[in-house]
Design a protein around this motif. Structure first.
Motif, PDB file in Angstrom:
ATOM      1  N   GLN A   1      -6.184  17.137  -3.608  1.00 49.75           N
ATOM      2  CA  GLN A   1      -6.110  16.255  -4.775  1.00 49.75           C
ATOM      3  C   GLN A   1      -7.338  15.351  -4.829  1.00 49.75           C
ATOM      4  OE1 GLN A   1      -2.227  14.440  -3.982  1.00 49.75           O
ATOM      5  NE2 GLN A   1      -1.437  15.580  -5.754  1.00 49.75           N
ATOM      6  N   ALA A   2      -7.728  15.002  -6.061  1.00 50.74           N
ATOM      7  CA  ALA A   2      -8.894  14.147  -6.284  1.00 50.74           C
ATOM      8  C   ALA A   2      -8.548  13.066  -7.290  1.00 50.74           C
ATOM      9  CB  ALA A   2     -10.068  14.979  -6.791  1.00 50.74           C
ATOM     10  N   HIS A   3      -9.307  11.983  -7.234  1.00 53.09           N
ATOM     11  CA  HIS A   3      -9.132  10.883  -8.180  1.00 53.09           C
ATOM     12  C   HIS A   3     -10.507  10.345  -8.571  1.00 53.09           C
ATOM     13  CE1 HIS A   3      -8.264   6.565  -9.240  1.00 53.09           C
ATOM     14  NE2 HIS A   3      -7.643   7.264 -10.147  1.00 53.09           N
ATOM     15  N   GLY A   4     -10.770  10.279  -9.871  1.00 57.94           N
ATOM     16  CA  GLY A   4     -12.019   9.715 -10.381  1.00 57.94           C
ATOM     17  C   GLY A   4     -11.782   8.349 -10.971  1.00 57.94           C
ATOM     18  N   PHE A   5     -12.845   7.534 -11.016  1.00 60.14           N
ATOM     19  CA  PHE A   5     -12.707   6.171 -11.524  1.00 60.14           C
ATOM     20  C   PHE A   5     -14.012   5.701 -12.156  1.00 60.14           C
ATOM     21  CE2 PHE A   5     -13.179   6.372  -6.930  1.00 60.14           C
ATOM     22  CZ  PHE A   5     -14.396   5.730  -6.733  1.00 60.14           C
ATOM     23  N   GLY A   6     -13.873   4.723 -13.045  1.00 56.39           N
ATOM     24  CA  GLY A   6     -15.017   4.159 -13.753  1.00 56.39           C
ATOM     25  C   GLY A   6     -15.802   3.184 -12.909  1.00 56.39           C
ATOM     26  N   GLU A   7     -16.814   2.624 -13.524  1.00 60.43           N
ATOM     27  CA  GLU A   7     -17.773   1.809 -12.779  1.00 60.43           C
ATOM     28  C   GLU A   7     -17.306   0.404 -12.402  1.00 60.43           C
ATOM     29  OE1 GLU A   7     -19.831   1.479 -17.087  1.00 60.43           O
ATOM     30  OE2 GLU A   7     -20.220   3.091 -15.687  1.00 60.43           O
ATOM     31  N   HIS A   8     -16.197  -0.054 -12.910  1.00 63.05           N
ATOM     32  CA  HIS A   8     -15.723  -1.403 -12.564  1.00 63.05           C
ATOM     33  C   HIS A   8     -14.403  -1.345 -11.801  1.00 63.05           C
ATOM     34  CE1 HIS A   8     -18.902  -2.966 -14.979  1.00 63.05           C
ATOM     35  NE2 HIS A   8     -18.496  -2.239 -15.995  1.00 63.05           N
ATOM     36  N   TYR A   9     -14.212  -0.317 -11.054  1.00 64.79           N
ATOM     37  CA  TYR A   9     -12.948  -0.027 -10.375  1.00 64.79           C
ATOM     38  C   TYR A   9     -12.918  -0.701  -9.007  1.00 64.79           C
ATOM     39  CZ  TYR A   9      -9.144   3.079  -8.843  1.00 64.79           C
ATOM     40  OH  TYR A   9      -7.964   3.612  -8.414  1.00 64.79           O
ATOM     41  N   ILE A  10     -11.791  -1.331  -8.691  1.00 65.75           N
ATOM     42  CA  ILE A  10     -11.611  -2.001  -7.401  1.00 65.75           C
ATOM     43  C   ILE A  10     -10.383  -1.402  -6.728  1.00 65.75           C
ATOM     44  CG2 ILE A  10     -11.141  -4.184  -6.244  1.00 65.75           C
ATOM     45  CD1 ILE A  10     -12.576  -5.556  -8.644  1.00 65.75           C
ATOM     46  N   HIS A  11     -10.578  -0.943  -5.481  1.00 64.10           N
ATOM     47  CA  HIS A  11      -9.463  -0.314  -4.782  1.00 64.10           C
ATOM     48  C   HIS A  11      -9.597  -0.459  -3.270  1.00 64.10           C
ATOM     49  CE1 HIS A  11     -11.477   3.918  -4.181  1.00 64.10           C
ATOM     50  NE2 HIS A  11     -12.335   2.961  -3.997  1.00 64.10           N
ATOM     51  N   ASP A  12      -8.528  -0.077  -2.596  1.00 63.09           N
ATOM     52  CA  ASP A  12      -8.468   0.013  -1.140  1.00 63.09           C
ATOM     53  C   ASP A  12      -7.948   1.412  -0.836  1.00 63.09           C
ATOM     54  OD1 ASP A  12      -8.218  -0.615   1.649  1.00 63.09           O
ATOM     55  OD2 ASP A  12      -6.118  -1.116   1.327  1.00 63.09           O
ATOM     56  N   VAL A  13      -8.584   2.093   0.096  1.00 63.58           N
ATOM     57  CA  VAL A  13      -8.141   3.424   0.504  1.00 63.58           C
ATOM     58  C   VAL A  13      -7.819   3.351   1.985  1.00 63.58           C
ATOM     59  CG1 VAL A  13      -8.752   5.868   0.660  1.00 63.58           C
ATOM     60  CG2 VAL A  13      -9.608   4.484  -1.250  1.00 63.58           C
ATOM     61  N   ARG A  14      -6.702   3.974   2.384  1.00 62.21           N
ATOM     62  CA  ARG A  14      -6.294   3.886   3.790  1.00 62.21           C
ATOM     63  C   ARG A  14      -5.521   5.117   4.224  1.00 62.21           C
ATOM     64  NH1 ARG A  14      -4.069  -0.910   5.236  1.00 62.21           N
ATOM     65  NH2 ARG A  14      -5.497  -1.872   3.788  1.00 62.21           N
ATOM     66  N   ASN A  15      -5.576   5.354   5.526  1.00 58.13           N
ATOM     67  CA  ASN A  15      -4.791   6.425   6.125  1.00 58.13           C
ATOM     68  C   ASN A  15      -3.542   5.797   6.724  1.00 58.13           C
ATOM     69  OD1 ASN A  15      -3.666   8.516   7.539  1.00 58.13           O
ATOM     70  ND2 ASN A  15      -5.511   9.091   8.633  1.00 58.13           N
ATOM     71  N   VAL A  16      -2.406   5.999   6.050  1.00 57.21           N
ATOM     72  CA  VAL A  16      -1.145   5.446   6.541  1.00 57.21           C
ATOM     73  C   VAL A  16      -0.305   6.505   7.246  1.00 57.21           C
ATOM     74  CG1 VAL A  16      -1.072   3.610   4.815  1.00 57.21           C
ATOM     75  CG2 VAL A  16       0.037   5.796   4.325  1.00 57.21           C
ATOM     76  N   SER A  17      -0.878   7.695   7.417  1.00 57.85           N
ATOM     77  CA  SER A  17      -0.150   8.775   8.084  1.00 57.85           C
ATOM     78  C   SER A  17      -0.329   8.682   9.602  1.00 57.85           C
ATOM     79  CB  SER A  17      -0.644  10.131   7.578  1.00 57.85           C
ATOM     80  OG  SER A  17      -1.897  10.439   8.153  1.00 57.85           O
ATOM     81  N   THR A  18       0.208   9.646  10.303  1.00 61.35           N
ATOM     82  CA  THR A  18       0.070   9.690  11.761  1.00 61.35           C
ATOM     83  C   THR A  18      -0.980  10.712  12.198  1.00 61.35           C
ATOM     84  OG1 THR A  18       1.858  11.305  11.910  1.00 61.35           O
ATOM     85  CG2 THR A  18       2.455   8.964  12.128  1.00 61.35           C
ATOM     86  N   ALA A  19      -1.718  11.291  11.238  1.00 62.11           N
ATOM     87  CA  ALA A  19      -2.720  12.310  11.528  1.00 62.11           C
ATOM     88  C   ALA A  19      -4.063  11.916  10.902  1.00 62.11           C
ATOM     89  CB  ALA A  19      -2.272  13.654  10.972  1.00 62.11           C
ATOM     90  N   PRO A  20      -5.171  12.440  11.412  1.00 59.33           N
ATOM     91  CA  PRO A  20      -6.478  12.170  10.797  1.00 59.33           C
ATOM     92  C   PRO A  20      -6.538  12.702   9.363  1.00 59.33           C
ATOM     93  CG  PRO A  20      -6.755  13.123  12.980  1.00 59.33           C
ATOM     94  CD  PRO A  20      -5.296  13.254  12.626  1.00 59.33           C
TER      95      PRO A  20
END
Length: 162
Positions: free
Chosen positions: A107-126
């Protein structure tokens, strides 16, 4: 520290859709770059695979618990695709609300130029992801999110710092 009203751009522009498709295809065809990936218990590992006048491509590995913190992309549009594992994304919307979802491998997600986010691994695997930005990143602003939904600017990083 500067307090600011949330002005994140969560719209999906034609550019961000194209970047998302590029990221998805690169993640799907990981045989060309997977051997370069490293896992680092000290923090996310990342490497820039490509840069030209139009865009750049990064790969990032994530061990469980690793995250970006809230940030923007300094005026660049972008996208990321998960090649392995899953990643949770938390986006700050223009009205101060927060949206959360999980992206699985493929899966992929695209975003515009003023986008603010946090991305994290909350799983138990890499997890491993591919990121594409246009234009090439020059700065990243880092934020903290207050309980009232205000973003507090923590710092601005220049590309030489990565």
């Amino acid at each position: 520290m500067v307090r600011m009203t949330v002005t994140a751009d969560v719209s999906r522009t034609p550019v961000s859709k194209d970047l998302a498709e590029r990221a998805r295809l690169l993640a799907e065809n990981c045989d060309e770059w997977l051997h370069r990936v490293r896992l680092d218990p000290q923090g996310r590992w990342y490497e820039r695979l490509h840069a030209d006048a139009d865009h750049e491509v990064w790969i990032i590995s994530w061990l469980p618990g690793q995250s970006t913190g809230f940030h923007d992309h300094g005026g660049s549009a972008g996208a990321f695709a998960v090649a392995l594992g899953s990643l949770k994304e938390v986006a700050v919307n223009g009205n101060g609300t927060v949206s959360t979802w999980t992206l699985e491998a493929g899966q992929a997600h695209g975003f515009g130029e003023h986008y603010i986010h946090d991305v994290r691994n909350v799983s138990t695997a890499p997890a491993i992801s591919v990121h594409v930005y246009a234009p090439v990143l020059s700065t990243i602003n880092r934020f903290d999110l207050s309980p009232s939904g205000e973003l507090v600017t923590l710092k601005t990083e220049q590309s030489e710092e990565w």
